[in-house]
Design a protein around this motif. Structure first.
Motif, short mmCIF file in Angstrom:
data_model
loop_
_atom_site.label_atom_id
_atom_site.label_comp_id
_atom_site.label_asym_id
_atom_site.label_seq_id
_atom_site.Cartn_x
_atom_site.Cartn_y
_atom_site.Cartn_z
N ILE A 74 0.83 -1.20 0.00
CA ILE A 74 0.00 0.00 0.00
C ILE A 74 0.87 1.26 0.00
O ILE A 74 0.42 2.34 -0.38
N GLU A 75 2.14 1.13 0.40
CA GLU A 75 3.05 2.27 0.41
C GLU A 75 3.30 2.80 -1.01
O GLU A 75 3.69 3.95 -1.19
N HIS A 76 3.08 1.96 -2.00
CA HIS A 76 3.31 2.39 -3.39
C HIS A 76 2.10 3.17 -3.93
O HIS A 76 2.21 3.81 -4.98
N PHE A 77 0.95 3.10 -3.23
CA PHE A 77 -0.28 3.66 -3.79
C PHE A 77 -0.22 5.17 -3.95
O PHE A 77 -0.46 5.70 -5.04
N MET A 78 0.11 5.91 -2.87
CA MET A 78 0.04 7.37 -2.93
C MET A 78 1.06 7.97 -3.90
O MET A 78 0.69 8.84 -4.70
N PRO A 79 2.35 7.53 -3.89
CA PRO A 79 3.28 8.06 -4.90
C PRO A 79 2.80 7.79 -6.33
O PRO A 79 2.95 8.64 -7.21
N LEU A 80 2.21 6.61 -6.54
CA LEU A 80 1.70 6.26 -7.87
C LEU A 80 0.53 7.18 -8.24
O LEU A 80 0.42 7.64 -9.38
N LEU A 81 -0.33 7.47 -7.26
CA LEU A 81 -1.49 8.35 -7.47
C LEU A 81 -1.03 9.76 -7.86
O LEU A 81 -1.53 10.35 -8.81
N VAL A 82 -0.05 10.28 -7.11
CA VAL A 82 0.47 11.63 -7.37
C VAL A 82 1.13 11.69 -8.75
O VAL A 82 0.94 12.64 -9.51
#
Length: 423
Positions: A30-38
């Motif tokens: 889940i740590e990859h989700f927000m950087p990927l979203l941005v």
């Protein structure tokens, strides 16, 4: 196959709640989700499904929260999104407002709800009325004690409890149609559709079976009746209680209803609709001086019907001032923050014509930019009337005790996105 794990994240992407249902998606993913979203947002390629390696993130945003379901399998995306939106609906039933604070204040009950909502990656009990029977809260904590899971949870009819009793057995049926209309300045209809819903309010004892009959064109053709006074329904969507196989076979709407209020079905008709309230407007602008607006409204529905709460929003120049109005019926007021005049008519019978004149002053210095003319918007509600002509032909109520029940039907037509362009 549904999601492997569900996470609720705050606006910065930090997990508030996590529930791993299968153990094949680690928390670290889940740590990859927000950087990927941005990153996708910056690239202008943001989508509701993001992939990183073999993990797929299916996400929705509500208030200041992200609800994210993860899976490494080829899951049914529609099912996952339906589950996420249903989760929001259940949480809102419990906490009224679903925000970061309400999640932090109710960790225990949120985990308990997630355990009941999904089991081993498959949606389970998602009806908030049933969940509230055995998951209760007091002072933001799960109420302990002699709580027992009601048999409803394991029944085939998971949306209705057993043992319901009423002194007077009644069913109220509301057929509500919204008219979406867009007319261009030449008077041609560019867009025309009817979006309908059938809502029920059920006060019935026991476990009744209901059968609803409509003047459905497909049914009339199957039974050899003529097409007169029949309606061809499109994009029909039913509540989970309706037996879809029975509807597919013989168009019978058969169901055991939930208790209280619920939406039985929705439908759409893309037939050409004659504008129910027709608007003509003449705008005369005198340079550096004033602007005069004349609006004529005509009810183009049957004379026996009356439109209630009619509001006609007429756009005016943003630099107009000193309003003066004259109306043949109702009242007009200037709303400067929206740059519109709202003409309100409490009761508008079919076949009637009314006039409104508005006079505005303009500043002596004319604005350089050319303003577009937004369309005129109309709001209304016509009781005891449907545009499509849909009718409830019968409502049969069958219950083993054999009691008599009264069905009540009400028809309402209202404005949806109803706009008439002036230029």
């Amino acid at each position: 196959m549904s999601a492997s794990a569900v996470f609720i994240l705050d606006v910065k992407g930090k997990p508030l709640i996590s529930r791993n249902y299968k153990g094949d998606v680690a928390m670290s993913k889940i740590e990859h989700f927000m950087p990927l979203l941005v990153q996708r947002e910056e690239e202008g390629a943001l989508a509701p499904l993001l992939s990183h390696g073999q993990v797929h993130f299916l996400w929705i945003k509500h208030s200041n929260l992200y609800l994210v379901a993860t899976t490494s399998k080829n899951a049914n995306a529609s099912l996952v999104y339906s589950f996420l939106y249903k989760t929001i609906e259940v949480f809102c039933e419990y906490f009224k407002e679903l925000e970061e604070e309400s999640i932090r204040d109710n960790f225990v009950i949120v985990y308990e709800l997630l355990d009941e909502l999904m089991d081993f990656g498959f949606p389970q009990t998602t009806d908030s009325k049933i969940l509230q029977e055995y998951i209760t809260q007091q002072s933001n904590k799960l109420e302990t004690g002699k709580s027992r899971v009601p048999p409803t949870v394991t029944n085939a009819v998971s949306w209705r409890s057993e043992g319901i009793k009423y002194k007077k057995n009644e069913v109220f049926i509301d057929v509500i149609e919204s008219v979406n209309l867009l007319v261009n300045a030449n008077g041609s209809v560019l867009l025309s559709e009817i979006v309908g819903t059938i809502k029920l309010k059920v006060f019935l004892s026991g476990m009744p079976e209901l059968r609803l009959g409509l003047n459905d064109r497909v049914l009339f053709e199957l039974t050899g009746r003529g097409k007169n006074k029949s309606v061809e329904l499109e994009d029909v969507k039913f509540h989970q209680c309706v037996r879809l196989s029975r509807f597919d076979n013989d168009r019978t709407i058969s169901f055991i209803p939930p208790d209280g209020d619920f939406e039985l079905m929705s439908y759409r008709l893309s037939t050409q609709v004659k504008p129910l309230i027709w608007i003509e407007s003449v705008i005369e602008k005198f340079s550096h001086s004033r602007v005069e607006i004349m609006v004529k409204a005509k009810g183009q529905f049957k004379k026996q019907s009356v439109a209630n709460g009619v509001e006609i929003s007429v756009p005016v120049p943003s630099d107009a001032d000193s309003p003066r109005f004259k109306t043949s019926v109702g009242s007009a007021k200037y709303v400067p923050e929206r740059n519109v005049v709202i003409w309100s008519i409490k009761s508008f019978p079919g076949g009637k014509e009314y006039l409104m004149r508005a006079h505005f002053g303009l500043p002596s210095v004319e604005k350089e930019e050319v303003e577009g003319r937004p369309p005129i918007g109309v709001k209304f509600e016509i009781p005891y009337f449907t545009v499509s002509g849909i009718q409830v032909r019968y409502m049969k109520i069958i219950e083993k005790s054999g009691y008599q029940a009264l069905p009540w039907v009400r028809y309402i037509t209202q404005s949806g996105d109803y706009q008439l362009r002036t230029s």
